[in-house]
Motif scaffolding. Structure first.
Motif, PDB file in Angstrom:
ATOM      1  N   ARG A   1      -0.469  13.381   0.039  1.00 17.50           N
ATOM      2  CA  ARG A   1       0.082  14.462   0.858  1.00 17.50           C
ATOM      3  C   ARG A   1       0.205  15.747   0.036  1.00 17.50           C
ATOM      4  O   ARG A   1       0.949  15.785  -0.941  1.00 17.50           O
TER       5      ARG A   1
ATOM      6  N   ASP B   1      -4.836  12.560   4.498  1.00 19.88           N
ATOM      7  CA  ASP B   1      -3.495  13.131   4.442  1.00 19.88           C
ATOM      8  C   ASP B   1      -2.425  12.088   4.181  1.00 19.88           C
ATOM      9  O   ASP B   1      -1.407  12.379   3.558  1.00 19.88           O
ATOM     10  N   GLU B   2      -2.644  10.869   4.638  1.00 18.03           N
ATOM     11  CA  GLU B   2      -1.658   9.825   4.412  1.00 18.03           C
ATOM     12  C   GLU B   2      -1.660   9.354   2.965  1.00 18.03           C
ATOM     13  O   GLU B   2      -0.619   9.040   2.400  1.00 18.03           O
TER      14      GLU B   2
END
Length: 220
Positions: free
Chosen positions: A98, A94-95
């Motif tokens: 995104r 997710d980082e």
């Protein structure tokens, strides 16, 4: 799946203990990532049915990890100990990328875990039959491979703009994840048995990604 070993190499690299432990450890770590990721996705699901299915898949990933732990122990491999060095090695999905909405989130999860499945199965092909079959069987218990297309294909078919956007997004995800796995292979030499072919691994990952993209109706 393309084999990473020639027939001659397969015998000599059948199951060196450090190699077997590393591959089994990666498989176990992948199950923990799946548990966490599916639960996070469930929190963003657009309806209760999808939310519940993702939560079930998260619980199933824990059950799969428990089976790996129990059955690999019989082969002399402690997968929890072997998984520990991989914590953080695959990065935070997710980082790095995104997603903007549910469709990007689910596409990303589907492609990244499909690639991780292919990576584990290809490496497991270098192991003794009992451990290879265990890792492959558990990798294939994951229901995301059916769940995600059922969610995505109707939406993609109905919206050409969504299809174009997800095609671009999917190519970014695939490029990022294949690069990550190649770096992991270089950083953890125990994952690769003698005779393993990095080019064959890249080809296997690429073909798997292409098949999944096309199955969703996305351009590659």
């Amino acid at each position: 799946m393309t084999s990473l070993l020639s027939p001659a190499d397969r015998t000599s690299a059948a199951s060196p203990s450090q190699h077997a432990a590393a591959v089994a450890g990666l498989a176990a770590y992948a199950r923990t990532i799946a548990c966490t990721r599916y639960a996070k996705d469930a929190d963003k699901a657009p309806d209760m049915s999808s939310r519940v299915e993702l939560l079930r898949m998260s619980a199933e990933a824990v059950a799969s990890l428990d089976r790996l732990h129990q059955e690999a122990s019989a082969a002399g491999v402690d997968v929890l100990t072997a998984a520990a060095p991989f914590i953080g090695a695959l990065g935070d999905f997710d980082e790095r990328l995104r997603p903007l909405d549910w469709y990007e989130r689910l596409t990303k999860t589907y492609l990244t875990f499909g690639l991780l499945r292919d990576f584990v199965v290809a490496l497991a092909d270098t192991l003794a039959a009992s451990l290879r079959d265990l890792l492959t069987r558990e990798a294939d218990t994951d229901r995301l491979a059916a769940f995600a297309p059922a969610q995505l294909v109707p939406a993609i078919d109905a919206d050409t703009q969504l299809a174009a956007r997800l095609g671009l997004w999917g190519r970014r995800v695939v490029g990022e994840e294949i690069g990550t796995m190649k770096r992991l292979l270089a950083a953890a030499p125990d994952l690769a048995a003698s005779g393993a072919d990095a080019e064959a691994l890249h080809e296997a990952l690429s073909q798997g990604a292409i098949t999944r993209m096309r199955g969703l109706g996305l351009r590659v």
